[in-house]
Motif scaffolding. Sequence first.
Motif, PDB file in Angstrom:
ATOM      1  N   GLY A   1       0.836  -1.199   0.000  1.00 37.73           N
ATOM      2  CA  GLY A   1       0.000   0.000   0.000  1.00 37.73           C
ATOM      3  C   GLY A   1       0.863   1.238   0.000  1.00 37.73           C
ATOM      4  N   PRO A   2       0.258   2.422   0.039  1.00 39.82           N
ATOM      5  CA  PRO A   2       1.013   3.673  -0.015  1.00 39.82           C
ATOM      6  C   PRO A   2       1.998   3.808   1.140  1.00 39.82           C
ATOM      7  N   PHE A   3       3.080   4.525   0.884  1.00 42.18           N
ATOM      8  CA  PHE A   3       4.069   4.845   1.913  1.00 42.18           C
ATOM      9  C   PHE A   3       3.398   5.638   3.026  1.00 42.18           C
ATOM     10  N   ALA A   4       3.719   5.314   4.280  1.00 43.81           N
ATOM     11  CA  ALA A   4       2.971   5.857   5.413  1.00 43.81           C
ATOM     12  C   ALA A   4       3.719   6.918   6.205  1.00 43.81           C
ATOM     13  N   GLY A   5       4.966   7.244   5.837  1.00 44.53           N
ATOM     14  CA  GLY A   5       5.768   8.136   6.664  1.00 44.53           C
ATOM     15  C   GLY A   5       5.829   9.565   6.155  1.00 44.53           C
ATOM     16  N   SER A   6       6.369  10.449   7.013  1.00 41.65           N
ATOM     17  CA  SER A   6       6.467  11.878   6.699  1.00 41.65           C
ATOM     18  C   SER A   6       7.799  12.244   6.072  1.00 41.65           C
ATOM     19  N   ARG A   7       8.662  11.300   5.810  1.00 44.87           N
ATOM     20  CA  ARG A   7      10.097  11.487   5.580  1.00 44.87           C
ATOM     21  C   ARG A   7      10.446  12.739   4.774  1.00 44.87           C
ATOM     22  N   GLY A   8      10.071  12.809   3.483  1.00 44.20           N
ATOM     23  CA  GLY A   8      10.450  13.954   2.650  1.00 44.20           C
ATOM     24  C   GLY A   8       9.409  15.050   2.752  1.00 44.20           C
ATOM     25  N   LYS A   9       9.494  15.870   3.787  1.00 42.79           N
ATOM     26  CA  LYS A   9       8.389  16.777   4.099  1.00 42.79           C
ATOM     27  C   LYS A   9       8.546  18.185   3.546  1.00 42.79           C
ATOM     28  N   GLY A  10       9.676  18.529   2.925  1.00 38.67           N
ATOM     29  CA  GLY A  10       9.892  19.886   2.435  1.00 38.67           C
ATOM     30  C   GLY A  10       9.628  19.998   0.943  1.00 38.67           C
ATOM     31  N   ILE A  11       8.708  20.887   0.539  1.00 40.23           N
ATOM     32  CA  ILE A  11       8.412  21.134  -0.872  1.00 40.23           C
ATOM     33  C   ILE A  11       9.009  22.493  -1.238  1.00 40.23           C
ATOM     34  N   GLN A  12      10.078  22.475  -2.038  1.00 44.88           N
ATOM     35  CA  GLN A  12      10.801  23.697  -2.368  1.00 44.88           C
ATOM     36  C   GLN A  12      10.035  24.531  -3.405  1.00 44.88           C
ATOM     37  N   PRO A  13      10.362  25.833  -3.496  1.00 47.25           N
ATOM     38  CA  PRO A  13       9.617  26.714  -4.406  1.00 47.25           C
ATOM     39  C   PRO A  13       9.565  26.248  -5.856  1.00 47.25           C
ATOM     40  N   ARG A  14      10.675  25.753  -6.418  1.00 48.13           N
ATOM     41  CA  ARG A  14      10.612  25.310  -7.818  1.00 48.13           C
ATOM     42  C   ARG A  14       9.677  24.121  -7.969  1.00 48.13           C
ATOM     43  N   THR A  15       9.658  23.222  -6.997  1.00 49.58           N
ATOM     44  CA  THR A  15       8.743  22.087  -7.053  1.00 49.58           C
ATOM     45  C   THR A  15       7.299  22.559  -6.906  1.00 49.58           C
ATOM     46  N   GLN A  16       7.083  23.615  -6.157  1.00 50.37           N
ATOM     47  CA  GLN A  16       5.741  24.181  -6.065  1.00 50.37           C
ATOM     48  C   GLN A  16       5.274  24.676  -7.432  1.00 50.37           C
ATOM     49  N   GLU A  17       6.193  25.254  -8.215  1.00 45.77           N
ATOM     50  CA  GLU A  17       5.836  25.671  -9.576  1.00 45.77           C
ATOM     51  C   GLU A  17       5.452  24.463 -10.439  1.00 45.77           C
ATOM     52  N   VAL A  18       6.199  23.374 -10.296  1.00 42.52           N
ATOM     53  CA  VAL A  18       5.875  22.147 -11.025  1.00 42.52           C
ATOM     54  C   VAL A  18       4.481  21.670 -10.637  1.00 42.52           C
ATOM     55  N   PHE A  19       4.200  21.666  -9.345  1.00 44.00           N
ATOM     56  CA  PHE A  19       2.905  21.182  -8.878  1.00 44.00           C
ATOM     57  C   PHE A  19       1.770  22.121  -9.290  1.00 44.00           C
ATOM     58  N   GLU A  20       2.055  23.416  -9.448  1.00 46.54           N
ATOM     59  CA  GLU A  20       1.020  24.306  -9.987  1.00 46.54           C
ATOM     60  C   GLU A  20       0.658  23.886 -11.410  1.00 46.54           C
ATOM     61  N   ASP A  21       1.667  23.609 -12.227  1.00 49.47           N
ATOM     62  CA  ASP A  21       1.406  23.202 -13.606  1.00 49.47           C
ATOM     63  C   ASP A  21       0.602  21.902 -13.662  1.00 49.47           C
ATOM     64  N   LEU A  22       0.833  21.011 -12.710  1.00 52.71           N
ATOM     65  CA  LEU A  22       0.133  19.727 -12.688  1.00 52.71           C
ATOM     66  C   LEU A  22      -1.229  19.806 -12.005  1.00 52.71           C
ATOM     67  N   GLY A  23      -1.617  21.010 -11.542  1.00 51.39           N
ATOM     68  CA  GLY A  23      -2.921  21.190 -10.923  1.00 51.39           C
ATOM     69  C   GLY A  23      -3.004  20.739  -9.482  1.00 51.39           C
ATOM     70  N   LEU A  24      -1.880  20.864  -8.738  1.00 48.15           N
ATOM     71  CA  LEU A  24      -1.800  20.293  -7.396  1.00 48.15           C
ATOM     72  C   LEU A  24      -1.520  21.301  -6.284  1.00 48.15           C
ATOM     73  N   ILE A  25      -1.040  22.479  -6.624  1.00 41.36           N
ATOM     74  CA  ILE A  25      -0.411  23.320  -5.607  1.00 41.36           C
ATOM     75  C   ILE A  25      -1.379  23.734  -4.505  1.00 41.36           C
ATOM     76  N   ASP A  26      -2.604  24.068  -4.836  1.00 41.09           N
ATOM     77  CA  ASP A  26      -3.521  24.534  -3.795  1.00 41.09           C
ATOM     78  C   ASP A  26      -3.909  23.398  -2.851  1.00 41.09           C
ATOM     79  N   ARG A  27      -4.045  22.197  -3.376  1.00 39.51           N
ATOM     80  CA  ARG A  27      -4.331  21.059  -2.495  1.00 39.51           C
ATOM     81  C   ARG A  27      -3.163  20.794  -1.557  1.00 39.51           C
TER      82      ARG A  27
END
Length: 530
Positions: A40-66
């Motif tokens: 099943g899905p990974f259950a941990g918090s391990r990689g918890k930091g979303i950097q600004p450039r990745t936030q731009e990527v997630f905006e393009d993919l329709g994810l940033i506000d969620r």
Amino acid sequence: MNKQSTTDVLICGAGAAGLTLAIDLARRGVAFRLIDKLAGPFAGSRGKGIQPRTQEVFEDLGLIDRLAAVGSVYPPQREYHDGAQHQDSDESDILFAPPTAQEPYRTPLMVPQFQTEAVLRLRLFELGHAPEYGCELQTFEQDAGGVTAHLISPNEAESVRCRYLVGGDGGRSLVRHVLQINFPGETLGVRAIVADLRLDGLSRDVRHRFNGGDMARQMVFSPLPHTDLFQLQAPVALEGEADLSVSGLQRLIDARQPGSGMLVRGVTWASAYLMNARLAEQYRVGRVLLMGDAAHIHPPTGGQGLNTSVQDAYNLGWKLGAVLAGAPETLLDSYEEERRPIAAQMLGIVTGLLEKAKHGDMRRGRELHQLGLGYPGSSLSLEMPERRGGVLAGDRAPDALLLGAGGQPRRLFDVLKGTHWTLIVRGQIEASLPATNPGLRIVQVGEGGEFIDTNDVFGSVYGLAEGELLLIRPDGYVGAVLPVAESRRLTAYLANVLPESPTLSANQNGRAASAWPAPSEVQVAVPGGD
């Protein structure tokens, strides 16, 4: 007899990188499967930091506000020394900056990895796909026409014929092992526990750091947003069994901070690991490619592992989509050319930060935001003539404010959003420009165009003059900058990255699938293949 099936792309590993690649392929209509050997899905918090450039990527993919809704900015850090005494840090270890028109995201988000991946899965589901958990890759072989992968799940064995196989299957990657790709680097002499705890005795308005600089006693407790959990990070001895139970972690806390009043109520996930810095010598062998932790492993300092992995997938997705639609296969050579140097650079930065952290220095700089990373030396970066200022070929394309001809303000990022290339013409559109293509959007900025550059804001940001062309790639980097007089060079450029005409057709499941040959009689030699 084993079950047999076909698809265009088989993605091994449904972590953040695998999910990102799957989303990008899904929105391009590419047939793929996403498998993971975990139940099943990974259950941990391990990689918890979303950097600004990745936030731009997630905006393009329709994810940033969620993602922002399930995360938060990092709270301040409180330092504890000499027992119960404490002080709030005057100089934050996280660089905060207000957004600008060119950089709409300038502060990292704290989002537990299990939440990030849940948001990615939801977006993938909306696009009609889902990961296949409990499905494990056993081995594979490739030939001139594709890859044959052998899978096993609780109910059956299966052979999958695919055009490309992508290994996003973690630091112990089976895909990398079968390819016999070396994974050089070093073990960094630090072993750490990371655990998600239900904990009494600490406030949730700050991150709590005890005994900074003392590797035998240091602990950091980060309140995970919109949960009742804290993430514990603590270096431990290199040898011996790490007790990750409730009682074991309670003993660790009591030994390092006697009389603290902290009480562990539960442990939802925990891991002990040796920190490594490693980089695969190759990212591609024939029709098999590596991404994410399968290609590079980072220590957690600086929060770069997940971010670099997501951006691997974002770089690879549009290239796979283009090649499957008929673009030259040589386009895939640019994946390793562009992404491997980025991973090497980030590994150097975060290993340096780890050394500083051993002595109590947790300060971090703008370079971790990844907004300054680019591909200036890439074979996909075209500049005619060489520019002295403004945005250069290979640079990240900054956002900018425009005015639509209809009178409404428009962000450049909204124009770029999607799977297409964008050709921006400053001035009049000439007849000599490249022919229209389903993968190319041509927009005019200036008098008579669909966008107006009020007060020359866009022109100043990009250093783009009248009569110049700006080509922006699907992943938000500048592909080419040149005058209209050199547009024939742009036509030749696009022939190497765009299919001449679409070749995808819908299959019976409503997904796009391209025709491709059965296993070839002539085998391609692959190290480790059968």
